[in-house]
Scaffold this motif. Structure first.
Motif, mmCIF file in Angstrom:
data_model
loop_
_atom_site.group_PDB
_atom_site.id
_atom_site.type_symbol
_atom_site.label_atom_id
_atom_site.label_comp_id
_atom_site.label_asym_id
_atom_site.label_seq_id
_atom_site.Cartn_x
_atom_site.Cartn_y
_atom_site.Cartn_z
ATOM 1 N N TYR A 1 0.829 -1.195 0.000
ATOM 2 C CA TYR A 1 0.000 0.000 0.000
ATOM 3 C C TYR A 1 0.871 1.256 0.000
ATOM 4 N N HIS A 2 0.495 2.216 -0.813
ATOM 5 C CA HIS A 2 1.252 3.461 -0.888
ATOM 6 C C HIS A 2 0.899 4.430 0.229
ATOM 7 N N PHE A 3 -0.337 4.391 0.674
ATOM 8 C CA PHE A 3 -0.673 5.186 1.853
ATOM 9 C C PHE A 3 -1.361 4.302 2.888
ATOM 10 N N VAL A 4 -0.919 4.484 4.139
ATOM 11 C CA VAL A 4 -1.481 3.770 5.276
ATOM 12 C C VAL A 4 -1.789 4.811 6.344
ATOM 13 N N ILE A 5 -3.047 4.910 6.723
ATOM 14 C CA ILE A 5 -3.488 5.942 7.658
ATOM 15 C C ILE A 5 -4.327 5.297 8.754
ATOM 16 N N PHE A 6 -4.011 5.644 9.990
ATOM 17 C CA PHE A 6 -4.794 5.178 11.133
ATOM 18 C C PHE A 6 -5.654 6.348 11.599
ATOM 19 N N LYS A 7 -6.919 6.299 11.259
ATOM 20 C CA LYS A 7 -7.820 7.434 11.461
ATOM 21 C C LYS A 7 -8.326 7.503 12.900
ATOM 22 N N GLY A 8 -9.203 8.485 13.167
ATOM 23 C CA GLY A 8 -9.812 8.623 14.485
ATOM 24 C C GLY A 8 -8.785 8.963 15.541
ATOM 25 N N ASN A 9 -8.676 8.135 16.566
ATOM 26 C CA ASN A 9 -7.670 8.402 17.599
ATOM 27 C C ASN A 9 -6.253 8.059 17.143
ATOM 28 N N GLY A 10 -6.141 7.532 15.931
ATOM 29 C CA GLY A 10 -4.832 7.292 15.340
ATOM 30 C C GLY A 10 -4.105 6.064 15.824
ATOM 31 N N GLU A 11 -4.683 5.312 16.754
ATOM 32 C CA GLU A 11 -4.008 4.133 17.286
ATOM 33 C C GLU A 11 -3.865 3.071 16.189
ATOM 34 N N ARG A 12 -2.781 2.310 16.284
ATOM 35 C CA ARG A 12 -2.465 1.321 15.258
ATOM 36 C C ARG A 12 -3.250 0.026 15.485
ATOM 37 N N VAL A 13 -4.545 0.123 15.259
ATOM 38 C CA VAL A 13 -5.415 -1.050 15.370
ATOM 39 C C VAL A 13 -6.188 -1.197 14.063
ATOM 40 N N GLU A 14 -6.677 -2.402 13.824
ATOM 41 C CA GLU A 14 -7.299 -2.720 12.539
ATOM 42 C C GLU A 14 -8.497 -1.834 12.209
ATOM 43 N N LYS A 15 -9.315 -1.517 13.190
ATOM 44 C CA LYS A 15 -10.525 -0.740 12.914
ATOM 45 C C LYS A 15 -10.216 0.687 12.454
ATOM 46 N N ASN A 16 -9.010 1.151 12.688
ATOM 47 C CA ASN A 16 -8.641 2.515 12.298
ATOM 48 C C ASN A 16 -7.983 2.611 10.922
ATOM 49 N N VAL A 17 -7.515 1.508 10.380
ATOM 50 C CA VAL A 17 -6.668 1.586 9.189
ATOM 51 C C VAL A 17 -7.458 1.925 7.927
ATOM 52 N N VAL A 18 -6.871 2.808 7.130
ATOM 53 C CA VAL A 18 -7.338 3.104 5.779
ATOM 54 C C VAL A 18 -6.109 3.054 4.886
ATOM 55 N N ALA A 19 -6.144 2.250 3.831
ATOM 56 C CA ALA A 19 -4.951 2.048 3.013
ATOM 57 C C ALA A 19 -5.320 1.961 1.538
ATOM 58 N N GLY A 20 -4.419 2.408 0.685
ATOM 59 C CA GLY A 20 -4.691 2.361 -0.743
ATOM 60 C C GLY A 20 -3.432 2.418 -1.577
ATOM 61 N N LYS A 21 -3.603 2.181 -2.859
ATOM 62 C CA LYS A 21 -2.505 2.234 -3.825
ATOM 63 C C LYS A 21 -2.752 3.376 -4.799
ATOM 64 N N PHE A 22 -1.691 4.020 -5.200
ATOM 65 C CA PHE A 22 -1.814 5.103 -6.163
ATOM 66 C C PHE A 22 -2.284 4.543 -7.507
ATOM 67 N N GLY A 23 -3.205 5.251 -8.125
ATOM 68 C CA GLY A 23 -3.691 4.858 -9.438
ATOM 69 C C GLY A 23 -4.742 3.769 -9.416
ATOM 70 N N VAL A 24 -5.121 3.300 -8.223
ATOM 71 C CA VAL A 24 -6.114 2.228 -8.107
ATOM 72 C C VAL A 24 -7.329 2.757 -7.357
ATOM 73 N N LYS A 25 -8.474 2.695 -7.975
ATOM 74 C CA LYS A 25 -9.680 3.247 -7.374
ATOM 75 C C LYS A 25 -10.355 2.245 -6.441
ATOM 76 N N SER A 26 -9.633 1.850 -5.414
ATOM 77 C CA SER A 26 -10.200 1.024 -4.356
ATOM 78 C C SER A 26 -9.379 1.264 -3.101
ATOM 79 N N ILE A 27 -10.070 1.378 -1.989
ATOM 80 C CA ILE A 27 -9.416 1.713 -0.724
ATOM 81 C C ILE A 27 -9.867 0.717 0.329
ATOM 82 N N TYR A 28 -8.902 0.210 1.082
ATOM 83 C CA TYR A 28 -9.212 -0.759 2.133
ATOM 84 C C TYR A 28 -9.448 -0.040 3.452
ATOM 85 N N CYS A 29 -10.539 -0.359 4.126
ATOM 86 C CA CYS A 29 -10.861 0.189 5.443
ATOM 87 C C CYS A 29 -11.026 -0.958 6.427
ATOM 88 N N GLY A 30 -10.250 -0.931 7.483
ATOM 89 C CA GLY A 30 -10.265 -2.016 8.447
ATOM 90 C C GLY A 30 -11.575 -2.180 9.191
#
Length: 476
Positions: free
Chosen positions: A398-427
């Motif tokens: 994944y080109h970008f990996v972001i832990f949203k909300g409180n930012g803690e490194r847990v699965e429910k916070n993760v948002v990840a994607g690849k450049f040039g690909v129109k699909s984003i993974y949300c934990g």
């Protein structure tokens, strides 16, 4: 009687005309060289003027004369100017540096009992620079410009200290200057200021032996004047936690430094996070950077577009999760990142997670992250080549990996994607989908539909164990 009335009317019009245009005529414009500065320093400061002090004393004398006249333009001719103490710039001043101008930081004053200062320029009137807490809010010097015409150099000569201190200002422009000799501090500190434009400059290499020790010292630091975080230790700066607003950093080159642009300490007021607003990093080049190209920390409504990031973090052996990315940090409240090119980044190009001040400012609560679905979609509009991965191998590829909300490194916070690909993974199972354009085959009254897909990481399943490494930390 009519003649008297006409005469009075003429007098009134003349007085009004003088009142309207007088400020423009009162401004002072000077062109100086080393000889002129030596003469002015001797005239104003007498025995304190010598071969070590004449340049900065002479400049301060001219700038003080200009302050009294409402400002003006100071043109500095070719030459090498040795600066042992701060040059203080008041409001409504434009400084034109002619090609061949070199400002060099020195450590000798030639005066018994008087030490050299660590900095070179302070954007504040001289008298106020001597008084504690004399400047607050955005009430410092206004409408100040540093404009280089040709090859102009500010060289810190590997001495500790910030080259330009911009605090509590409103309206600052710095352009066309080559900055050299960074050692353990910032080239430019933008602190509690607004309407700042830093463009078309070159920020040269930091001293290599200090990079690990001072890995979080940005060439351009966006900061708050905060006693708890030790933000900008200058006595004239009131520590009132004023955030920066409308800061544009555009078309600069950053080469061989610890960090390019960023904030390394965040502030809070009344238990609430304080955010720098509308910071724009556009069209810059970041080459051979030790830690991160851009480090975002408590920025709101930021824009990071059309930059080039090349060879970032390759020489760093720091283990913390926020290091060695093109763009990193936390405390984001809305951000647009698109049109950037990432090449040879040690880890993934973009990473955001929880941040916590270490030591100074550690009493402040952890940061939070809020990014909209539209902004996540925009994030795929970047390019990458030869880049590494986030620390957790689960998110490899994944080109970008972001832990949203409180930012803690847990699965429910993760948002990840690849450049040039129109699909984003949300934990957490959230679906981020692209709007579907209506087609001619869809009836006018019928809603177009799309079945969203949920991509999964390349290697391990979402039930894999997490790396015990916690989120990032923010040190001095």
């Amino acid at each position: 009687m009519k003649k008297i009335k006409c005469l009075l009317l003429i007098i009134v019009l003349v007085v009004a005309s003088v009142s309207v245009y007088q400020p423009a005529y009162s401004k002072a414009n000077y062109t100086v060289n080393k000889k002129a500065l030596k003469k002015m320093a001797k005239k104003t400061y007498h025995s304190h003027a010598n071969k070590y002090t004449s340049d900065y004393l002479g400049l301060n004398s001219y700038l003080e004369k200009m302050r009294k006249k409402g400002g003006g333009t100071l043109t500095i001719k070719k030459g090498t100017y040795k600066i042992c103490n701060a040059i203080c710039v008041p409001s409504n001043i434009t400084i034109i540096f002619k090609s061949g101008v070199k400002f060099v930081k020195t450590s000798k004053t030639g005066i018994k009992g008087q030490k050299a200062a660590s900095g070179m320029w302070q954007i504040v009137p001289k008298k106020k620079s001597l008084k504690k807490n004399s400047v607050k809010g955005y009430n410092g010097s206004k409408n100040v410009k540093f404009i280089a015409q040709g090859k102009v150099t500010f060289d810190m000569k590997k001495k500790y200290g910030m080259c330009v201190a911009c605090a509590h200002n409103d309206g600052v422009e710095i352009s066309g200057i080559t900055f050299k000799g960074m050692n353990g501090d910032h080239y430019i500190e933008v602190n509690g200021s607004k309407n700042v434009n830093i463009h078309n400059n070159y920020f040269g290499a930091a001293v290599s032996k200090t990079k690990k020790k001072n890995y979080n010292k940005e060439a351009i630091n966006v900061d708050t004047p905060d006693a708890k975080t030790h933000g900008i230790p200058l006595k004239w700066v009131k520590k009132d936690i004023t955030p920066c607003q409308n800061v544009t950093i555009q078309n600069n080159t950053f080469y061989g430094i610890t960090r390019g642009v960023g904030t390394h300490k965040y502030s809070q007021k009344g238990g609430k996070h304080v955010y720098h607003k509308n910071v724009k990093v556009i069209g810059n080049k970041f080459y051979n950077i030790y830690d991160n190209g851009v480090f975002v920390l408590n920025w709101q409504g930021a824009t990071i577009n059309n930059n080039v990031f090349n060879n970032i973090g390759k020489t760093s052996n720091l283990s913390y999760s926020s290091g060695s990315h093109g763009i990193s940090g936390g405390g984001i409240q809305g951000i647009t990142i698109k049109g950037n090119s990432f090449t040879s980044i040690k880890r993934n190009p973009i990473y955001f997670g929880v941040q916590k001040n270490v030591k100074a400012g550690s009493s402040y609560k952890k940061t939070v992250i809020s990014i909209t679905a539209a902004q996540y979609r925009t994030m795929v509009e970047n390019k990458a080549a030869k880049c590494g991965n986030e620390q957790n191998k689960k998110y490899k590829g994944y080109h970008f990996v972001i832990f949203k909300g409180n930012g803690e490194r847990v699965e429910k916070n993760v948002v990840a994607g690849k450049f040039g690909v129109k699909s984003i993974y949300c934990g957490d199972g959230t679906q981020i989908v692209w709007p579907v354009e209506p087609t001619t085959t869809v009836a006018p009254t019928q809603e177009p539909t799309q079945q969203p897909t949920r991509p999964t990481p390349n290697e391990e399943t979402i039930n894999s164990l997490f790396d015990p490494q916690s989120g990032g930390s923010v040190d001095n």
